[in-house]
Design an enzyme around this catalytic site. Sequence first.
Site, PDB file in Angstrom:
ATOM      1  N   ARG A 243      -5.543   9.818   9.749  1.00 25.42           N
ATOM      2  CA  ARG A 243      -4.387   9.644  10.645  1.00 25.42           C
ATOM      3  C   ARG A 243      -3.691  10.965  10.987  1.00 25.42           C
ATOM      4  O   ARG A 243      -3.395  11.779  10.118  1.00 25.42           O
ATOM      5  CB  ARG A 243      -3.361   8.723   9.977  1.00 25.42           C
TER       6      ARG A 243
ATOM      7  N   ARG B   4       1.045  13.245   7.599  1.00 24.76           N
ATOM      8  CA  ARG B   4       2.176  12.910   6.729  1.00 24.76           C
ATOM      9  C   ARG B   4       1.947  13.420   5.318  1.00 24.76           C
ATOM     10  O   ARG B   4       0.828  13.342   4.793  1.00 24.76           O
ATOM     11  CB  ARG B   4       2.341  11.387   6.692  1.00 24.76           C
TER      12      ARG B   4
ATOM     13  N   ARG C  49       0.940   4.344  -3.262  1.00 27.79           N
ATOM     14  CA  ARG C  49       1.544   3.467  -2.236  1.00 27.79           C
ATOM     15  C   ARG C  49       0.827   2.124  -2.201  1.00 27.79           C
ATOM     16  O   ARG C  49       1.450   1.079  -2.035  1.00 27.79           O
ATOM     17  CB  ARG C  49       1.485   4.154  -0.860  1.00 27.79           C
TER      18      ARG C  49
HETATM   19  P1  AP5 Z   1      -0.914   2.852  11.233  1.00 23.75           P
HETATM   20  O1  AP5 Z   1      -0.630   1.949  12.381  1.00 23.75           O
HETATM   21  O2  AP5 Z   1      -0.228   4.170  11.166  1.00 23.75           O
HETATM   22  O3  AP5 Z   1      -0.774   2.047   9.848  1.00 23.75           O
HETATM   23  P2  AP5 Z   1       0.515   1.481   9.111  1.00 23.75           P
HETATM   24  O4  AP5 Z   1       0.199   0.099   8.667  1.00 23.75           O
HETATM   25  O5  AP5 Z   1       1.728   1.683   9.947  1.00 23.75           O
HETATM   26  O6  AP5 Z   1       0.498   2.437   7.847  1.00 23.75           O
HETATM   27  P3  AP5 Z   1       1.640   3.279   7.110  1.00 23.75           P
HETATM   28  O7  AP5 Z   1       0.872   4.223   6.208  1.00 23.75           O
HETATM   29  O8  AP5 Z   1       2.602   3.897   8.070  1.00 23.75           O
HETATM   30  O9  AP5 Z   1       2.338   2.178   6.294  1.00 23.75           O
HETATM   31  P4  AP5 Z   1       3.243   2.318   5.070  1.00 23.75           P
HETATM   32  O10 AP5 Z   1       3.776   0.945   4.990  1.00 23.75           O
HETATM   33  O11 AP5 Z   1       2.576   2.831   3.854  1.00 23.75           O
HETATM   34  O12 AP5 Z   1       4.277   3.486   5.470  1.00 23.75           O
HETATM   35  P5  AP5 Z   1       5.825   3.494   5.810  1.00 23.75           P
HETATM   36  O13 AP5 Z   1       6.067   4.593   6.761  1.00 23.75           O
HETATM   37  O14 AP5 Z   1       6.311   2.133   6.146  1.00 23.75           O
HETATM   38  O15 AP5 Z   1      -2.516   3.072  11.232  1.00 23.75           O
HETATM   39  C1  AP5 Z   1      -3.139   3.920  10.269  1.00 23.75           C
HETATM   40  C2  AP5 Z   1      -4.322   4.652  10.940  1.00 23.75           C
HETATM   41  O16 AP5 Z   1      -5.320   3.699  11.336  1.00 23.75           O
HETATM   42  C3  AP5 Z   1      -3.934   5.411  12.226  1.00 23.75           C
HETATM   43  O17 AP5 Z   1      -4.671   6.604  12.269  1.00 23.75           O
HETATM   44  C4  AP5 Z   1      -4.358   4.465  13.364  1.00 23.75           C
HETATM   45  O18 AP5 Z   1      -4.710   5.170  14.534  1.00 23.75           O
HETATM   46  C5  AP5 Z   1      -5.561   3.745  12.739  1.00 23.75           C
HETATM   47  N1  AP5 Z   1      -5.680   2.351  13.186  1.00 23.75           N
HETATM   48  C6  AP5 Z   1      -4.665   1.431  13.269  1.00 23.75           C
HETATM   49  N2  AP5 Z   1      -5.142   0.240  13.681  1.00 23.75           N
HETATM   50  C7  AP5 Z   1      -6.484   0.406  13.835  1.00 23.75           C
HETATM   51  C8  AP5 Z   1      -7.548  -0.465  14.229  1.00 23.75           C
HETATM   52  N3  AP5 Z   1      -7.331  -1.758  14.542  1.00 23.75           N
HETATM   53  N4  AP5 Z   1      -8.807   0.023  14.264  1.00 23.75           N
HETATM   54  C9  AP5 Z   1      -9.044   1.324  13.945  1.00 23.75           C
HETATM   55  N5  AP5 Z   1      -8.081   2.201  13.570  1.00 23.75           N
HETATM   56  C10 AP5 Z   1      -6.824   1.756  13.511  1.00 23.75           C
HETATM   57  O19 AP5 Z   1       6.494   3.856   4.379  1.00 23.75           O
HETATM   58  C11 AP5 Z   1       6.417   5.140   3.827  1.00 23.75           C
HETATM   59  C12 AP5 Z   1       7.302   5.226   2.582  1.00 23.75           C
HETATM   60  O20 AP5 Z   1       8.699   4.970   2.939  1.00 23.75           O
HETATM   61  C13 AP5 Z   1       7.021   4.190   1.477  1.00 23.75           C
HETATM   62  O21 AP5 Z   1       5.986   4.622   0.614  1.00 23.75           O
HETATM   63  C14 AP5 Z   1       8.398   4.082   0.786  1.00 23.75           C
HETATM   64  O22 AP5 Z   1       8.609   5.179  -0.078  1.00 23.75           O
HETATM   65  C15 AP5 Z   1       9.375   4.213   1.935  1.00 23.75           C
HETATM   66  N6  AP5 Z   1       9.788   2.916   2.525  1.00 23.75           N
HETATM   67  C16 AP5 Z   1       9.579   2.511   3.806  1.00 23.75           C
HETATM   68  N7  AP5 Z   1      10.087   1.276   4.016  1.00 23.75           N
HETATM   69  C17 AP5 Z   1      10.632   0.888   2.832  1.00 23.75           C
HETATM   70  C18 AP5 Z   1      11.287  -0.308   2.410  1.00 23.75           C
HETATM   71  N8  AP5 Z   1      11.471  -1.347   3.250  1.00 23.75           N
HETATM   72  N9  AP5 Z   1      11.708  -0.390   1.126  1.00 23.75           N
HETATM   73  C19 AP5 Z   1      11.517   0.653   0.268  1.00 23.75           C
HETATM   74  N10 AP5 Z   1      10.893   1.805   0.594  1.00 23.75           N
HETATM   75  C20 AP5 Z   1      10.451   1.925   1.880  1.00 23.75           C
END
Ligand code: AP5
Length: 227
Positions: free
Chosen positions: A131, A164, A175
């Site tokens: 990514r 990231r 994670r």
């Molecule tokens: P992408 O769409 O970026 O995936 P994603 O599901 O959004 O993955 P994240 O890693 O952003 O999720 P996350 O939940 O771990 O992170 P967050 O920022 O929420 O796709 C990934 C890749 O695959 C990309 O390259 C894309 O192009 C590709 N792709 C997508 N779909 C595809 C398909 N169909 N086919 C092929 N390729 C595809 O959280 C980060 C941190 O923030 C956490 O660890 C935590 O510390 C904190 N945090 C955030 N929210 C909370 C909360 N509510 N409570 C507590 N802590 C929190």
Amino acid sequence: MSLNRALIFLGPPGAGKGTQSKRLAAVLGVPHLSTGDMLRDAVVRGSELGRMAAPMMERGELVPDAIVMGMVEERIALRDCAGGFIFDGFPRTIPQAEHLDRILARLGYGKPLVVEFHVSAETLLRRVAGRWTCSVGGETYNVYERPPRVAGICDNDGGKLIQRADDRAEIVRERMAAYERQTKPLADYYRDHGVLEVIDGTAPVEDVHRELLGIVRRTDDKRDGHL
Ligand code: AP5
């Protein structure tokens, strides 16, 4: 097509929540609310909230519920959320989900619609490793599946593509473990509430998008008593 409710995307890191919520939000004309983006923004700005969240995010752990809830409650009270909104990465714990139910009831939104993305662990790791995200507009690319036309540059706005800090393999494992332990139980919580839909997140981006549109339309018809 209208949304008029909270749409929640549930799925592990790399499941495609961010990719799909950006597209769907643009089509439906509603805000895309990513708690991960909000927290990363707070870290970059160096706000008090950002300073508290940074060490936990660096370790791949969840940020405490109280920090996240305050941030979300403030955001969904804004006027642009009146027609509904898409949550990407929120809620992530049962207490967050329970608290959200109370807020939605108070604001008159009714039940949320929840979509759980199913993707194998092997695919998730490959996706996260490949990514790259635009530092200007936030568009997401993947060097294996969806590369930009010019390496390192966003197709849309020419912004520099960055990786990231929490996408390092050892942090991604943390994670994923946090997801299994604290977030996956939400699928049962929402199934018991009769609002859970499940999709195959391994399908191509366009196919997943079409399926999501179908789910929004079908569940909207049901609410309106058309079925
Ligand atoms: P992408 O769409 O970026 O995936 P994603 O599901 O959004 O993955 P994240 O890693 O952003 O999720 P996350 O939940 O771990 O992170 P967050 O920022 O929420 O796709 C990934 C890749 O695959 C990309 O390259 C894309 O192009 C590709 N792709 C997508 N779909 C595809 C398909 N169909 N086919 C092929 N390729 C595809 O959280 C980060 C941190 O923030 C956490 O660890 C935590 O510390 C904190 N945090 C955030 N929210 C909370 C909360 N509510 N409570 C507590 N802590 C929190």
